[in-house]
Design a protein around this motif. Structure first.
Motif, PDB file in Angstrom:
ATOM      1  N   ILE A   1      42.582  32.234  56.213  1.00 11.00           N
ATOM      2  CA  ILE A   1      43.068  32.646  54.738  1.00 11.00           C
ATOM      3  C   ILE A   1      42.210  31.820  53.667  1.00 11.00           C
ATOM      4  CG2 ILE A   1      44.832  32.224  53.286  1.00 11.00           C
ATOM      5  CD1 ILE A   1      46.776  32.582  55.476  1.00 11.00           C
ATOM      6  N   ASP A   2      41.800  30.815  53.992  1.00  9.27           N
ATOM      7  CA  ASP A   2      40.987  29.785  53.021  1.00  9.27           C
ATOM      8  C   ASP A   2      39.712  30.457  52.874  1.00  9.27           C
ATOM      9  OD1 ASP A   2      42.851  28.110  52.704  1.00  9.27           O
ATOM     10  OD2 ASP A   2      42.252  26.455  54.086  1.00  9.27           O
ATOM     11  N   LEU A   3      38.804  30.884  53.936  1.00  5.66           N
ATOM     12  CA  LEU A   3      37.711  31.633  53.702  1.00  5.66           C
ATOM     13  C   LEU A   3      37.763  33.081  53.031  1.00  5.66           C
ATOM     14  CD1 LEU A   3      36.408  30.951  57.472  1.00  5.66           C
ATOM     15  CD2 LEU A   3      35.427  30.060  55.366  1.00  5.66           C
ATOM     16  N   ARG A   4      39.024  33.628  53.220  1.00  4.49           N
ATOM     17  CA  ARG A   4      39.216  34.718  52.298  1.00  4.49           C
ATOM     18  C   ARG A   4      39.314  34.615  50.925  1.00  4.49           C
ATOM     19  NH1 ARG A   4      44.423  38.531  53.687  1.00  4.49           N
ATOM     20  NH2 ARG A   4      45.283  36.703  52.727  1.00  4.49           N
ATOM     21  N   THR A   5      40.083  33.747  50.653  1.00  8.75           N
ATOM     22  CA  THR A   5      40.241  33.237  49.240  1.00  8.75           C
ATOM     23  C   THR A   5      38.937  32.842  48.626  1.00  8.75           C
ATOM     24  OG1 THR A   5      42.513  32.499  49.756  1.00  8.75           O
ATOM     25  CG2 THR A   5      41.516  31.563  47.763  1.00  8.75           C
ATOM     26  N   GLU A   6      38.136  32.157  49.237  1.00  5.84           N
ATOM     27  CA  GLU A   6      36.727  31.816  48.894  1.00  5.84           C
ATOM     28  C   GLU A   6      35.796  32.995  48.478  1.00  5.84           C
ATOM     29  OE1 GLU A   6      32.497  30.843  48.911  1.00  5.84           O
ATOM     30  OE2 GLU A   6      33.746  31.612  50.418  1.00  5.84           O
ATOM     31  N   ALA A   7      36.197  33.965  49.443  1.00  4.13           N
ATOM     32  CA  ALA A   7      35.434  35.309  49.257  1.00  4.13           C
ATOM     33  C   ALA A   7      35.722  36.012  48.457  1.00  4.13           C
ATOM     34  CB  ALA A   7      35.347  36.114  50.781  1.00  4.13           C
TER      35      ALA A   7
ATOM     36  N   ASN B   1      37.001  34.833  45.613  1.00  7.30           N
ATOM     37  CA  ASN B   1      36.629  34.260  44.245  1.00  7.30           C
ATOM     38  C   ASN B   1      35.208  34.606  44.291  1.00  7.30           C
ATOM     39  OD1 ASN B   1      39.065  33.003  43.802  1.00  7.30           O
ATOM     40  ND2 ASN B   1      38.555  31.266  45.002  1.00  7.30           N
ATOM     41  N   ARG B   2      34.328  34.426  45.052  1.00  2.16           N
ATOM     42  CA  ARG B   2      32.875  34.945  44.696  1.00  2.16           C
ATOM     43  C   ARG B   2      32.832  36.333  44.476  1.00  2.16           C
ATOM     44  NH1 ARG B   2      30.138  35.373  49.254  1.00  2.16           N
ATOM     45  NH2 ARG B   2      31.779  34.925  51.084  1.00  2.16           N
ATOM     46  N   LEU B   3      33.634  37.136  45.077  1.00  3.25           N
ATOM     47  CA  LEU B   3      33.608  38.571  44.555  1.00  3.25           C
ATOM     48  C   LEU B   3      33.931  38.814  43.303  1.00  3.25           C
ATOM     49  CD1 LEU B   3      33.397  41.863  45.510  1.00  3.25           C
ATOM     50  CD2 LEU B   3      35.908  41.530  45.894  1.00  3.25           C
ATOM     51  N   LYS B   4      34.998  38.126  42.799  1.00  2.00           N
ATOM     52  CA  LYS B   4      35.197  38.121  41.376  1.00  2.00           C
ATOM     53  C   LYS B   4      34.144  37.595  40.416  1.00  2.00           C
ATOM     54  CE  LYS B   4      38.909  36.508  38.167  1.00  2.00           C
ATOM     55  NZ  LYS B   4      40.144  35.804  38.014  1.00  2.00           N
ATOM     56  N   SER B   5      33.482  36.954  40.819  1.00  2.00           N
ATOM     57  CA  SER B   5      32.025  35.995  40.188  1.00  2.00           C
ATOM     58  C   SER B   5      31.021  37.040  40.009  1.00  2.00           C
ATOM     59  CB  SER B   5      31.831  34.789  40.737  1.00  2.00           C
ATOM     60  OG  SER B   5      30.568  34.234  39.971  1.00  2.00           O
ATOM     61  N   ALA B   6      30.935  37.765  41.432  1.00  2.00           N
ATOM     62  CA  ALA B   6      29.507  38.633  41.298  1.00  2.00           C
ATOM     63  C   ALA B   6      29.960  39.876  40.630  1.00  2.00           C
ATOM     64  CB  ALA B   6      29.544  38.956  43.010  1.00  2.00           C
ATOM     65  N   GLU B   7      31.359  40.568  40.864  1.00  2.00           N
ATOM     66  CA  GLU B   7      31.303  41.515  39.832  1.00  2.00           C
ATOM     67  C   GLU B   7      31.585  41.320  38.149  1.00  2.00           C
ATOM     68  OE1 GLU B   7      34.000  44.129  43.215  1.00  2.00           O
ATOM     69  OE2 GLU B   7      35.219  42.632  41.640  1.00  2.00           O
TER      70      GLU B   7
ATOM     71  N   GLY C   1      24.130  44.782  46.610  1.00  2.00           N
ATOM     72  CA  GLY C   1      24.153  44.358  48.115  1.00  2.00           C
ATOM     73  C   GLY C   1      25.187  43.018  48.235  1.00  2.00           C
ATOM     74  N   THR C   2      25.129  42.225  47.277  1.00  2.00           N
ATOM     75  CA  THR C   2      25.900  41.115  47.380  1.00  2.00           C
ATOM     76  C   THR C   2      27.292  41.369  47.369  1.00  2.00           C
ATOM     77  OG1 THR C   2      24.367  39.551  46.220  1.00  2.00           O
ATOM     78  CG2 THR C   2      26.383  38.911  46.213  1.00  2.00           C
ATOM     79  N   ILE C   3      27.685  42.508  46.506  1.00  2.00           N
ATOM     80  CA  ILE C   3      29.214  42.641  46.220  1.00  2.00           C
ATOM     81  C   ILE C   3      29.545  43.466  47.771  1.00  2.00           C
ATOM     82  CG2 ILE C   3      30.525  44.397  45.226  1.00  2.00           C
ATOM     83  CD1 ILE C   3      29.188  43.627  42.424  1.00  2.00           C
ATOM     84  N   ARG C   4      28.680  44.350  48.251  1.00  2.00           N
ATOM     85  CA  ARG C   4      28.861  44.960  49.385  1.00  2.00           C
ATOM     86  C   ARG C   4      29.236  43.855  50.663  1.00  2.00           C
ATOM     87  NH1 ARG C   4      24.800  47.664  49.378  1.00  2.00           N
ATOM     88  NH2 ARG C   4      23.551  46.501  51.019  1.00  2.00           N
ATOM     89  N   ARG C   5      28.215  43.014  50.827  1.00  2.00           N
ATOM     90  CA  ARG C   5      28.428  41.877  51.565  1.00  2.00           C
ATOM     91  C   ARG C   5      29.523  41.042  51.730  1.00  2.00           C
ATOM     92  NH1 ARG C   5      22.919  42.136  51.161  1.00  2.00           N
ATOM     93  NH2 ARG C   5      22.886  40.639  49.660  1.00  2.00           N
TER      94      ARG C   5
ATOM     95  N   ASP D   1      32.941  40.740  54.235  1.00  2.00           N
ATOM     96  CA  ASP D   1      33.478  39.596  54.598  1.00  2.00           C
ATOM     97  C   ASP D   1      34.859  39.437  54.598  1.00  2.00           C
ATOM     98  OD1 ASP D   1      30.960  38.339  55.546  1.00  2.00           O
ATOM     99  OD2 ASP D   1      30.613  37.332  53.547  1.00  2.00           O
ATOM    100  N   ILE D   2      35.511  39.800  53.365  1.00  2.00           N
ATOM    101  CA  ILE D   2      37.020  40.067  53.188  1.00  2.00           C
ATOM    102  C   ILE D   2      37.639  40.879  54.158  1.00  2.00           C
ATOM    103  CG2 ILE D   2      38.593  40.798  51.559  1.00  2.00           C
ATOM    104  CD1 ILE D   2      36.874  40.130  49.172  1.00  2.00           C
TER     105      ILE D   2
END
Length: 338
Positions: free
Chosen positions: A150-156, A158-164, A172-176, A180-181
């Motif tokens: 769950i912690d890893l998913r939350t971190e991912a 947050n990264r997705l929100k920042s990337a978008e 490519g980053t958004i897709r990866r 992960d999520i």
């Protein structure tokens, strides 16, 4: 000089264990007999046993081993000693730290910690450790693995929100990140299924979970977290001990004319605290008694987070009470232990 008791203090790391054998005399003196260092492996445990046997040859005095709960590094040794008929004490690091601070010892090494832990074993009374039931150990491992995902998913996320939100988006980053999520979602679903299967295999535990989940807002996963971390409330003598063990006990900060902030100690089992905080948000919506309790606290000026923690504490006590009394939750019963 008459020796009354003997103890071995053990300081544990991932690779090695530092040990100290000390004796307590009739005159209340603590004498360091010997110190040693061994590998934190089965071969090292055998060497430790031989070392103890040599030092205590012809000695039938009671012996106790004391160690700190250091993640999972202490577990293999604790099981090894227990299975060989030894008395084992396992203490929280916060508890041993306070004791060592009271000794006013400035030097801190692994050897010194082992010496102080041996003294701690001789000067204080501790509950003997017993291994948790296998089913609770398995539940504990699963629920902790779930929390990590769950912690890893939350971190991912947050990264997705920042990337978008970035000006120069990288497809490519958004897709990866989305991949992960999806992976973490899959892992969590698999763990939930394994928890359900494990509980359903044990009729007694299945009935107990039916009791705990009769509280609206308490899911099977929440019940698994609390029961796994308390070993089915086996060593809990009363609700005050349970609240303290979870770190949800209130700490006052008042002295003379100074009135500081009241807070929870957080010196306890973090998995129980985290496992109850989110369900508390659901509980205040669907549980009339605890919902009204939350509203009263907010009306008295408590901030939302503080009030939620108070609800989590009451919920934990309620779970313990229902478990011990083996009865379903009655929403019309208004008196809940604080």
């Amino acid at each position: 000089m008459e020796i009354l008791r003997q103890a071995i203090g053990i300081d544990i790391s991932s690779e090695k264990i530092d040990v100290c054998l000390s004796n307590a005399t009739k005159e209340n003196d603590i004498i360091v007999v010997s110190t040693g260092q061994f590998q934190n492996t089965k071969a090292g445990f055998l060497q430790l046993s031989k070392w103890v046997k040599q030092l205590t040859k012809g000695n039938d005095l009671p012996m106790v081993y004391l160690m700190e709960a250091t993640g999972s590094y202490h577990e293999e040794l604790a099981y090894y000693l227990y299975n060989n008929g030894s008395e084992v004490n396992i203490v929280l690091p916060s508890k041993s730290k306070k004791y060592m601070q009271s000794l006013n010892i400035k030097s801190k090494t692994d050897k010194a910690d082992a010496i102080n832990l041996a003294r701690f074993a001789l000067e204080r009374k501790h509950d003997l450790w017993q291994p948790p039931k296998e089913i609770y150990r398995k539940l504990r491992d699963l629920t902790r693995e779930r929390k990590a995902n769950i912690d890893l998913r939350t971190e991912a996320k947050n990264r997705l929100k920042s990337a978008e939100a970035a000006y120069d988006k990288n497809a490519g980053t958004i897709r990866r990140i989305k991949k992960d999520i999806r992976h973490y979602d899959s892992q969590i679903r698999a763990i939930d299924a394994e928890i359900a299967e494990l509980v359903d295999q044990d009729d007694e535990l299945k009935d107990k979970f039916r009791i705990l989940t009769s509280i609206k807002g308490i899911s099977r996963v929440t019940a698994a977290i609390v029961t796994a971390e308390t070993n089915g409330f086996r060593d809990i003598k009363n609700y005050k001990q349970l609240v303290s063990y979870s770190g949800l006990d209130v700490v006052l900060n008042n002295s003379g004319k100074h009135t500081g902030k009241t807070r929870i100690s957080k010196k306890g089992n973090i998995h129980i605290r985290c496992g109850l905080y989110m369900p508390a948000m659901t509980i205040i919506r669907y549980n009339k008694v605890l919902g009204n309790f939350y509203k009263r606290l907010v009306e008295k000026g408590k901030i939302g987070k503080v009030a939620l923690i108070a609800v989590a504490r009451k919920t934990l006590v309620l779970m313990y009470t229902l478990w011990k009394n083996n009865c379903m939750y009655n929403p019309d019963y208004m008196q809940i232990a604080a």
